[in-house]
Design a protein around this motif. Structure first.
Motif, PDB file in Angstrom:
ATOM      1  N   VAL A 186      13.262  -0.714  -2.621  1.00  0.00           N
ATOM      2  CA  VAL A 186      11.892  -1.076  -2.262  1.00  0.00           C
ATOM      3  C   VAL A 186      11.190   0.142  -1.678  1.00  0.00           C
ATOM      4  O   VAL A 186      11.753   0.824  -0.815  1.00  0.00           O
ATOM      5  CB  VAL A 186      11.886  -2.207  -1.196  1.00  0.00           C
ATOM      6  CG1 VAL A 186      10.460  -2.633  -0.867  1.00  0.00           C
ATOM      7  CG2 VAL A 186      12.713  -3.397  -1.649  1.00  0.00           C
ATOM      8  N   ALA A 245      13.685 -10.192  -4.788  1.00  0.00           N
ATOM      9  CA  ALA A 245      15.041  -9.629  -4.775  1.00  0.00           C
ATOM     10  C   ALA A 245      16.091 -10.703  -5.045  1.00  0.00           C
ATOM     11  O   ALA A 245      17.053 -10.469  -5.771  1.00  0.00           O
ATOM     12  CB  ALA A 245      15.307  -8.970  -3.428  1.00  0.00           C
ATOM     13  N   CYS A 246      15.900 -11.866  -4.453  1.00  0.00           N
ATOM     14  CA  CYS A 246      16.909 -12.927  -4.542  1.00  0.00           C
ATOM     15  C   CYS A 246      16.545 -13.974  -5.587  1.00  0.00           C
ATOM     16  O   CYS A 246      17.173 -15.035  -5.653  1.00  0.00           O
ATOM     17  CB  CYS A 246      17.109 -13.568  -3.179  1.00  0.00           C
ATOM     18  SG  CYS A 246      17.533 -12.382  -1.892  1.00  0.00           S
ATOM     19  N   ASP A 251      12.246  -1.090  -7.514  1.00  0.00           N
ATOM     20  CA  ASP A 251      12.035  -2.403  -8.131  1.00  0.00           C
ATOM     21  C   ASP A 251      10.728  -3.017  -7.616  1.00  0.00           C
ATOM     22  O   ASP A 251      10.023  -3.701  -8.345  1.00  0.00           O
ATOM     23  CB  ASP A 251      13.203  -3.335  -7.784  1.00  0.00           C
ATOM     24  CG  ASP A 251      14.521  -2.786  -8.273  1.00  0.00           C
ATOM     25  OD1 ASP A 251      14.749  -2.841  -9.492  1.00  0.00           O
ATOM     26  OD2 ASP A 251      15.292  -2.244  -7.452  1.00  0.00           O
ATOM     27  N   ARG A 297      12.412 -13.074  -9.642  1.00  0.00           N
ATOM     28  CA  ARG A 297      12.809 -11.716 -10.032  1.00  0.00           C
ATOM     29  C   ARG A 297      11.765 -11.008 -10.913  1.00  0.00           C
ATOM     30  O   ARG A 297      11.684  -9.784 -10.926  1.00  0.00           O
ATOM     31  CB  ARG A 297      14.176 -11.744 -10.752  1.00  0.00           C
ATOM     32  CG  ARG A 297      14.764 -10.382 -11.017  1.00  0.00           C
ATOM     33  CD  ARG A 297      15.010  -9.630  -9.705  1.00  0.00           C
ATOM     34  NE  ARG A 297      15.272  -8.202  -9.914  1.00  0.00           N
ATOM     35  CZ  ARG A 297      14.337  -7.247  -9.972  1.00  0.00           C
ATOM     36  NH1 ARG A 297      13.047  -7.559  -9.906  1.00  0.00           N
ATOM     37  NH2 ARG A 297      14.677  -5.990 -10.123  1.00  0.00           N
ATOM     38  N   MET A 302      18.689  -3.446  -5.032  1.00  0.00           N
ATOM     39  CA  MET A 302      17.218  -3.552  -4.961  1.00  0.00           C
ATOM     40  C   MET A 302      16.660  -2.398  -4.144  1.00  0.00           C
ATOM     41  O   MET A 302      17.040  -2.212  -2.987  1.00  0.00           O
ATOM     42  CB  MET A 302      16.868  -4.912  -4.355  1.00  0.00           C
ATOM     43  CG  MET A 302      15.471  -5.087  -3.773  1.00  0.00           C
ATOM     44  SD  MET A 302      14.056  -5.276  -4.905  1.00  0.00           S
ATOM     45  CE  MET A 302      14.582  -6.489  -6.098  1.00  0.00           C
ATOM     46  N   GLN A 306      11.692 -10.597  -0.586  1.00  0.00           N
ATOM     47  CA  GLN A 306      12.967 -11.325  -0.655  1.00  0.00           C
ATOM     48  C   GLN A 306      12.969 -12.331  -1.810  1.00  0.00           C
ATOM     49  O   GLN A 306      13.982 -12.491  -2.498  1.00  0.00           O
ATOM     50  CB  GLN A 306      13.223 -12.056   0.667  1.00  0.00           C
ATOM     51  CG  GLN A 306      14.598 -12.717   0.724  1.00  0.00           C
ATOM     52  CD  GLN A 306      14.920 -13.285   2.091  1.00  0.00           C
ATOM     53  OE1 GLN A 306      14.029 -13.538   2.897  1.00  0.00           O
ATOM     54  NE2 GLN A 306      16.188 -13.474   2.364  1.00  0.00           N
ATOM     55  N   THR A 355      21.027  -1.856   4.894  1.00  0.00           N
ATOM     56  CA  THR A 355      19.926  -1.269   4.115  1.00  0.00           C
ATOM     57  C   THR A 355      19.676   0.157   4.610  1.00  0.00           C
ATOM     58  O   THR A 355      19.602   0.394   5.810  1.00  0.00           O
ATOM     59  CB  THR A 355      18.632  -2.107   4.306  1.00  0.00           C
ATOM     60  OG1 THR A 355      18.911  -3.452   3.943  1.00  0.00           O
ATOM     61  CG2 THR A 355      17.494  -1.561   3.458  1.00  0.00           C
ATOM     62  N   ALA A 374      18.138  -5.746   0.621  1.00  0.00           N
ATOM     63  CA  ALA A 374      17.791  -4.560  -0.184  1.00  0.00           C
ATOM     64  C   ALA A 374      18.787  -3.439   0.100  1.00  0.00           C
ATOM     65  O   ALA A 374      19.265  -3.294   1.229  1.00  0.00           O
ATOM     66  CB  ALA A 374      16.376  -4.100   0.170  1.00  0.00           C
TER      67      ALA A 374
END
Ligand code: NAI
Length: 308
Positions: free
Chosen positions: A3, A241-242, A72, A273, A1, A238, A56, A25
């Motif tokens: 960001v 991402a998750c 993303d 997502r 991921m 989050q 990260t 991430a």
């Protein structure tokens, strides 16, 4: 991921820090217009990695959007914050130009990006992002309600004299001092309506303290807050991402939901997502409906300033 966080100021840096500490991430790219500023913030944050134990990678760049390619999620915090006594709406002139130019660059390098808008006046800036990019509505999220709800819970716990983790509640409608709508009727302490514990006056006080929550902090700090805004943004990132499918009130493009169209306004949504995966339509009572409509009308007035 991957960001990107545009604006390495108070909120952007706090948001990058929380994202890094939570370790979900692979990379955070911080972008700022001020020469060397994002590079400095990124270096400082990276030097916390051995102490805080995250992997990260945080990179800082001055206005070089090629480094954001393939993001993303992108968070827009660039712009000016309010000073004591100012409303969020007064920031529109400066921030609209900044947000428009930033989002165009972001989308150019990351056509599939999910954009989280933080810059104020946030509901209008979110609407501007939709108009400027025509991104699908699931990929445009305005952050305000998640923060306002955290402030609401803080005030509820204070009034109830109980731990914050015992209370639940949500703030919908506009992210503004007058337009936000804390849903006291639906707020609970361990599942029990808070009205069982608090009289009308106390609830009215909680509502008022919540609505001016940002202004109270701006008065104390001389500028707007950053820890809770950064934490609220990181919780949204989050959830994406998750793929958490968590519910947050967010400012999203409405197409008939809650009786509104051609506007971005705070309503409960499921975040996963794909960004906004579902708008949750809760049953409001007549008084709440009237306040929601009033709030929408005020945001529409501010949106008109985008064309002037
Ligand atoms: P700040 O002044 O600390 O940081 C803003 C940063 O944006 C600065 O470093 C500035 O150099 C940068 N910037 C300005 N123009 C830029 C551009 N064209 N490209 C890249 N970077 C640019 O301000 P702070 O406190 O971080 O607040 C940022 C925004 O977030 C404000 O508009 C504030 O009102 C808003 N805010 C929104 C919240 C929400 O709940 N939606 C909560 C708190 C703040």
């Amino acid at each position: 991921m991957k960001v990107t966080v545009v604006g390495a100021g108070a909120v952007g840096a706090s948001c990058a820090e929380y994202i890094a500490i939570k370790n979900f991430a692979s990379e955070v790219v911080l972008v700022d217009i001020k020469e060397g500023f994002a590079e400095g913030k990124a270096m400082d944050l990276m030097q916390t990695a051995p102490l805080n134990g995250f992997d990260t990678r945080i990179v800082g760049v001055t206005n070089d959007y090629s480094k954001t390619a393939g993001s993303d999620v992108a968070v827009i915090t660039s712009g000016i914050p309010r000073k004591p006594g100012m409303t969020r709406e007064e920031l529109i002139g400066t921030n609209a130009n900044i947000v428009k130019s930033v989002v165009e660059q972001l989308v150019k390098y990351s056509p599939n990006v999910i954009v989280i808008v933080v810059s104020n006046p946030m509901d209008t800036m979110t609407y501007l992002v939709r108009k400027a990019t025509n991104l699908p509505k699931n990929r445009i999220i305005g952050m305000g309600g998640a923060l306002d709800s955290a402030r609401f819970k803080y005030r509820l716990a204070e009034a109830l004299e109980c731990p914050l983790s015992d209370v639940d509640g949500m703030v919908i409608a506009a992210h503004s001092d007058t337009g936000m709508l804390p849903l006291t009727r639906l707020a609970t302490r361990n599942g029990v309506p808070v009205s069982e514990f608090l009289c009308e006056d106390k609830l009215a006080n909680v509502t008022q303290e919540t609505k001016v929550g940002g202004a109270t902090l701006t008065k104390l700090l001389g500028t707007s807050a950053w820890y809770a805004p950064g934490a609220a943004v990181s919780a949204l990132v989050q959830a994406i991402a998750c793929d958490q499918k968590k519910m947050f009130p967010c400012s999203v493009v409405l197409e008939g939901e809650y009786g509104q169209s051609d506007i971005c306004l705070g309503v409960p949504v499921i975040v996963g997502r794909n960004g906004v995966e579902k708008i949750v339509e809760i049953k409001l009572n007549d008084a709440e409906k009237a306040k929601f409509q009033e709030s929408a009308a005020a945001v529409r007035e501010v949106n008109k300033d985008l064309n002037s």
